[in-house]
Design a protein around this motif. Structure first.
Motif, short mmCIF file in Angstrom:
data_model
loop_
_atom_site.label_atom_id
_atom_site.label_comp_id
_atom_site.label_asym_id
_atom_site.label_seq_id
_atom_site.Cartn_x
_atom_site.Cartn_y
_atom_site.Cartn_z
N GLU A 120 14.51 -16.97 9.96
CA GLU A 120 13.79 -17.89 11.01
C GLU A 120 13.13 -18.85 10.57
O GLU A 120 13.30 -20.08 11.26
CB GLU A 120 12.88 -16.95 11.84
N LYS A 121 12.57 -18.88 9.52
CA LYS A 121 11.48 -20.16 8.96
C LYS A 121 12.51 -21.29 8.55
O LYS A 121 12.14 -22.33 8.76
CB LYS A 121 10.76 -19.50 7.79
N ARG A 133 13.71 -5.76 5.37
CA ARG A 133 14.46 -6.26 6.69
C ARG A 133 13.35 -7.36 7.24
O ARG A 133 13.76 -8.31 7.95
CB ARG A 133 14.89 -5.12 7.59
N ALA A 134 12.10 -7.18 7.28
CA ALA A 134 11.10 -8.12 7.80
C ALA A 134 11.05 -9.33 6.83
O ALA A 134 11.05 -10.41 7.39
CB ALA A 134 9.56 -7.40 7.62
N ARG A 152 14.25 -11.32 7.84
CA ARG A 152 14.04 -12.13 9.24
C ARG A 152 12.94 -13.26 8.92
O ARG A 152 13.26 -14.16 9.86
CB ARG A 152 13.25 -11.08 10.20
N TYR A 153 12.01 -13.10 8.46
CA TYR A 153 11.10 -14.35 8.11
C TYR A 153 11.65 -15.42 7.63
O TYR A 153 11.73 -16.62 8.07
CB TYR A 153 9.99 -13.53 7.25
N PRO A 176 0.63 -1.22 -0.22
CA PRO A 176 0.17 0.03 -0.09
C PRO A 176 0.61 1.37 0.17
O PRO A 176 0.37 2.35 -0.15
CB PRO A 176 -0.75 0.01 1.37
N PHE A 177 2.18 1.26 0.55
CA PHE A 177 2.78 2.45 0.43
C PHE A 177 3.68 2.57 -1.15
O PHE A 177 4.35 3.61 -1.22
CB PHE A 177 4.14 2.29 1.42
N PHE A 212 0.78 -16.03 1.11
CA PHE A 212 1.54 -15.15 2.23
C PHE A 212 1.90 -14.02 1.58
O PHE A 212 3.13 -14.25 0.47
CB PHE A 212 2.35 -16.13 2.77
N THR A 213 1.95 -12.76 1.55
CA THR A 213 2.49 -11.48 1.10
C THR A 213 3.08 -10.75 2.25
O THR A 213 2.54 -10.55 3.20
CB THR A 213 1.31 -10.71 0.49
N LEU A 214 4.38 -10.30 1.96
CA LEU A 214 4.90 -9.54 2.93
C LEU A 214 5.89 -8.68 2.38
O LEU A 214 6.69 -8.84 1.14
CB LEU A 214 6.01 -10.60 3.85
N PHE A 215 5.99 -7.49 3.00
CA PHE A 215 6.83 -6.33 2.22
C PHE A 215 7.74 -5.90 3.39
O PHE A 215 7.53 -6.33 4.57
CB PHE A 215 5.96 -5.15 1.67
N GLU A 216 8.53 -5.08 3.18
CA GLU A 216 9.72 -4.50 4.00
C GLU A 216 10.78 -5.39 3.99
O GLU A 216 10.91 -6.34 4.77
CB GLU A 216 9.16 -3.80 5.30
#
Lengths: 215, 215
Positions: free
Chosen positions: A75-76, A67-68, A71-72, A49-50, A61-65
């Motif tokens: 860890e996963k 560094r997030a 990390r995901y 959205p930005f 599964f959708t992810l942004f940023e």
């Protein structure tokens, strides 16, 4: 399921690409041209959205940023490929600490230099000399702290390569290359050795050879 | 071992304090006056080489950068007090995503407003109207995205209170209070309900009543 990474040509998405290569995770990339506003279409804004890159899609599964995202995946798939988080929760704390330093203290002056020296001419503008001077002075002080830190441990979070180190690659590559500020790294013995080390990793070589720069 | 938190009066350290209260972790605070340069003494720079707050000391473990510290405690004491990371690795990914949004997209315009409206008069300066106007416009767009997000889930990362929410408390409290920009929150139905919810938590009430503002 192959991970889809949007916007591979830019510096922040390269964090994600290097991480995925280090973790032996299959991915495909979807080009997004920020210069023609492909990141502002209604379709793209539904994903992010930005209107920034990167975004990943992994099944539903959708992810942004960036560094997030790193990390995901670190860890996963903790035990697959290179462990990028350290062995203990304290080591992971230090990885996160230096990731935050990279984001809030290191990147802002580097970003200003990249914008003024590398991007301004592309848009037919002249870089602002005052901003360049101030940013270089600020960055020099940050790199002095890095020099001290890297005289005590091989990598930022300790004696292991981590998310904190790889997160520096994209923008520092611009600084050393197109911005012509490589001496800021080379003049500092331990920073220089660290930079040689992290840029000689096969993951970075593969990413930079395949995806290059945005223009 | 009681956790020692340096610089409790400022906005970023309040992330740490709220987190420690939510996690039922005992702590003590050490005041650091940034206005008189207590953060630039050689002794303090040994703890935090960039001269910022917060820093924590937990036995012989030292950690800085507020968002790294709250991740450390949320993970270390995952099952103690409020779970601030979500139940699955995907929920934790979304917590990290919105923490990054807070850090890189939300905080910069809020920080500018705080600096120009709240801090400038303290130093006998007049805030820069152009910066104030531009920052407010930028923040309004960010809050429109938050409004949309919070119309779909009660909190930023999902239907659970997390690090992503609590991380907004300190600076938004300045925005709503001393900066007089509370209407930016109140005019957005879902953002307003979220703000009322997170500021009514006992953890925030305790922290704000005990540690107040830096002057």
């Amino acid at each position: 399921m192959v991970v889809k990474v949007y916007g591979p040509a830019y510096a922040s998405p390269k964090r994600v690409l290097v991480c995925l290569v280090e973790k032996d995770i299959d991915f495909e990339t979807v080009p997004v041209n920020l210069f023609t506003g492909e990141n502002k279409t209604p379709e793209f804004l539904k994903l992010q959205p930005f209107g920034s890159v990167p975004v990943i899609q992994d099944g539903d599964f959708t992810l942004f940023e960036s560094r997030a995202i790193i990390r995901y995946y670190a860890e996963k798939y903790k035990s697959q490929g290179t462990d990028l988080l350290g062995k203990t929760i304290e080591e992971e704390g230090l990885v996160n600490q230096w990731l935050e330093v990279e984001a809030h203290i290191f990147e802002p002056p580097v970003f200003n230099l990249v914008q003024q020296i590398m991007f301004s001419p592309y848009f037919g503008l002249t870089g602002d000399e005052k901003v360049i001077k101030e940013s270089e002075e600020k960055l020099a002080k940050v790199l002095d702290v890095y020099e001290d830190r890297l005289s005590k441990s091989k990598y930022l979070a300790g004696d292991f390569f981590s998310l904190a180190d790889l997160s520096h690659l994209g923008f520092t590559d611009y600084l050393v290359g197109p911005c012509g500020k490589g001496y800021m790294i080379k003049d500092r013995k331990h920073v220089s050795a660290w930079w040689d080390d992290i840029t000689s990793r096969p993951s970075w070589k593969k990413v930079i050879e395949t995806y290059g720069v945005p223009f």
